[in-house]
Each structure stands twice: as C-alpha cells, then as structure tokens.
Design an enzyme around this catalytic site. Sequence first.
Site, short mmCIF file in Angstrom:
data_model
loop_
_atom_site.label_atom_id
_atom_site.label_comp_id
_atom_site.label_asym_id
_atom_site.label_seq_id
_atom_site.Cartn_x
_atom_site.Cartn_y
_atom_site.Cartn_z
N THR A 192 -65.66 59.84 -65.25
CA THR A 192 -66.02 59.65 -63.86
C THR A 192 -65.19 58.52 -63.30
OG1 THR A 192 -67.85 59.15 -62.33
CG2 THR A 192 -67.94 58.12 -64.51
N GLU A 339 -73.36 61.04 -64.36
CA GLU A 339 -74.19 60.44 -65.39
C GLU A 339 -75.55 61.12 -65.55
OE1 GLU A 339 -71.47 57.20 -63.76
OE2 GLU A 339 -72.59 58.92 -62.98
N LYS A 448 -74.34 47.01 -42.79
CA LYS A 448 -75.24 45.99 -42.26
C LYS A 448 -74.64 45.43 -40.98
CE LYS A 448 -78.19 42.11 -43.50
NZ LYS A 448 -78.59 41.13 -44.53
N TRP A 453 -79.81 47.66 -41.23
CA TRP A 453 -79.11 48.54 -42.16
C TRP A 453 -78.89 49.89 -41.50
CZ3 TRP A 453 -77.03 46.55 -46.41
CH2 TRP A 453 -77.58 45.38 -46.95
#
Length: 550
Positions: A192, A339, A448, A453
């Site tokens: 990955t 994963e 941000k 956010w």
Amino acid sequence: MTMTANLNLLTPTPSAYTYPLLIKQLLINAMSLHGEQEITYRGQMRYSYRDFSQRIGQLAHALTALDVGAGSTVAVMDWDSHRYLESYFGIPMMGATLFTVNVRLSPAQILYTLNDADTDVLLVHTDFLPVIEEIRAQLPHIRHIVVLSDDGVLPATSFDVAGEYEALVSSAAADYDFPELDENTKAVTFYTTGTTGDPKGVCYSHRHIVMHALATALSMCSPMGEQRLHRGDVYMPITPMFHVLGWGFPYISLMLGLRTVLPGRYLPDVLLKLRETEKVTFSHCVPTILQMLVTGADKTGQDLSGWKVVIGGSALPAGLCEAALAKGMDVFAGYGMSETGPVVSLALNPTHAELSKQDDVRLRSSTGMPSLMVDFRVVDEDMKDVPRDGVTRGEVVLRSPSLTPIYFKKPEASEELWRGGYLHTQDIAVMHADGMVQIVDRLKDVIKTGGEWVSSIEVEGLITQVPGVSEAAVIGVPDAKWGERPMAFVVAAADVKPEFIREHLQSHVQAKRISAYAVPELSRICLVAEIPKTSVGKINKKLLREAQPT
C-alpha cells in the site's frame, strides 16, 4: 486484551478432521456442484472450473520445478487474466506466498517492493518486460522469471527467463497434492502506498482470506431485493487484481460457482462490450472507472440495466450515483482499505424498504453498515465511542477476522496501526442510530477553517451534483486569516462556470446543510481538464496540495 486459561477445551477424536480455513477449501463446493461453470478471458479463451482446477495443479508442478516451495514468494505482474486467477489459488495453496505487484507504480517503487518482499520467482506479462529490463540488475534475490504472453510468443530479453507461462503449465502434470497447512500460513503480500515514505507490505493468511470471503459473501447475499449477489450472477472484476486481491471478490466468485469474466487490461469500450456480450451482472470499481463507463454508455446508448456495481477506493459522489442509476445500474458503495481485507461495510438496503429518490441516493453513496463479524467503532481521542447521532465525528477503528495483523518488516508501523488493540483507519466518520456509517473525511484531508471542521468529501459530493460536472476534488490550502480555506478542482463541461458551482454551494448554506466556511472563494474554484490519480485510481490529493504555493 488479556486471555484467560480455557478449562473447557473441546478435544477431537484422533481421526477427526479439524478443517483448517485454507484457500483450497473455497473450491470444494464449486468443484462438486459447478464443475462445468465457465471462466473466460476477454471472451477469447474459455474453460471450465474443472479445467481451472487441473491448471492450478499444473501451475504448482511448474513452480515446484523452479524450486518454489513452502515459504517462497512468487510475484505476479499481469492484467486481470485467467493466469492471475490461477495464481490466486495455486501459489498460496502450495504454502508459498503470492505477491501481487502494483504495475502502476514507478519502476523505482516496483524495484523496492520486489526486493522488500523477498521475491524468489517473478511471473511478468510482456507489457511489463521493459520495466524489468530496466531494474533486473538490481533484483539479486529473484532466481527465475516466467513470461506471461497472450499469444504464446516468448520475446527476446536481455536477461534469462525460465520460459513462457502457458508452455510451462500445459506441459506439467495436473495431479498436484496440495498440502495441509496451518491456516495462519501467510498466503498473500501486497503493498500500500501512503503519502510519505516507502510502500508498506500488507500480509494476509489463509484464514484471513477465507473469513473475508465468507463474511463478505454472506453480507452481499443477504439483502432481499437489489444490491445483492447470488449464484445466477455473471462476475467481472473492474478493480485490478493487484489491488487488495480485487477486493476479495475473485475468491468469492469461485466459492459461489459464478460464471467469471476476466477482462484483461481495463479499457472502457472493452469493458462495455464484455458487459453486453458476456451478460455481466456484477462488478466492482472505483468512481473514476464508473464515470468512464457511464460516459461511454451515454455515447453509444448502451443499456446498463441489471448491472450491479460496488464502488470503493474513494467516496461515491451523489451526482455520479444519480447518473449511474439513470443508466439502469444498481450501484452502491463499499468501504475498506488495503489493511482491512478490504470490505468492512456495504451501503445495502437490507430490507428493500421503499425510499425516496434522494434518500436512495444518500443510502447508496454512504459508507453503509458494517459487514458481518466486523467490530466497527467510531471513537474519540480517548477511544470512547462517539454518540450515534449522525453528527459527532470520530475515527473509525476496527476488529474483524480479516484485518492484516502486520506491515511486513515494519514492527513499529504495525504497532501504530494496532495501538490499543484496534486497527486505526485514520478515517473520520459519524454513526447514525441505526448503525449506518458515513465517512466524512480522511484525518489528513479534513479542512480546518474559521474554527470549523469542513469535510472535503461532503463538498466534493455537492459539487458533482451541478449539471455538467463529472469530477471534483477539494483540498485545504493555507490562508493567513482563516488558517485554511477550501480549494476545489473541478472537471466539467465547457458551459459550466465557477459562478454556477459557488451558487450551488451557497444554496446548501442557505438550506443549512453546510457551513458558509465550506464554500470556496470564486478564485479557488479551478476548472481543470483532469484531476491527478494514484496508481489505483484514487484522487491524488497529495499532488494537488504539493502544487499549491505555501
């Protein structure tokens, strides 16, 4: 987690077979009930499951002659072919490790991964021989190279080769006695690529792969109506078989005995033709490929009704979802990572409940509900579950029987991945009262600005709802006043103007769906011809950020 002594162990009788979870067990039912089922490569060569079973035995004999055995690593560089499918089974069933090489990496990264994986034997398609010519002198550990050729011709090379795949396999015996293995034997390695450092090797055992196939198949087969997989489906992967084992679906396909169509190299016109001629009903791909398929079908007028397609790799934009549904496709999202096996959630409508068009698109584009046997949590920084209110954000952490336990040769990174006993995804999400999850951003991609956010994924989804917009990427760029501000890169038709996009986003501000801070300034809405992608077709926000002045 503390393990206590088990005073109630079940001790089998000496003659009992304890049935380890091995990849070879995935074939038992299929060979018994569906031996005459067909596998085809690009519609040009066809053989049965029984032929496939014989050929993986022949492959094992051919590899044994090249000194492959338990603990060896065999790397494969190929398009999605019958050869790759044979390697999925034959190599790990020997007790060796299959290494699926990402052929879209740079030569330097391919060199690194081949060496890091301790590759003993390399199976390489003729299309990738120029890369091996370039790096062969730096691959001292590789003992043998086998060439994969669609026409059977063995081209000249500057290095020695053991032969051509088909010639070696067809001349070998078929009666290979695949050994009984410990189910925790390493079966597969692939790499990955993150945003920093060298690629990391992700490892899976036989048990991981079998458990993923069982849990994902049962999750996919359980819905009542649409968005389901069944034994009458015709399967064609459109996710490269080097990418997280084609999301595990090639194993599921053969386990269920599905007619399987392997398309080779991904070309939109070829995929659409195979969809029509081979009557394909089930596939999976990233949003970029889906956009190509929808656009291609628009040009030809091809009907895509009845084609069930799982979308992963990145968020399914609502606008693209609507476009696919308009073509008759049964499209919906899945979620996972390299994963995680990878599938850990699916955007299914399990009860086939009637939904409005808007709610249907919202469901299909969501992260979905956790797959079976997945302990799926959204937690705060103290690892406490956030409220299931659809608003409070936290990181997705996981446990399941199909998650990678390590990064190969990287113990510190492995411990960081599994800190606190849960696999940390670095994906930020909200969870609803019914267990439905929505990823709102990657930890590194959240913006941000002005003390708030902003979800780049949410803004991207809204932008793709503008008529004429085909793709969007939103990143945070430095801003002296607000810390960060969103910047949008948009691929759109010639008549789409930045003003239209900003007005559309402002309408969602007025409807209180997003914050005013989420709307980029007009100067930060950039119309581009294309958006850079990673080697597996995801939007490459790292490159977009690097291209911006600091």
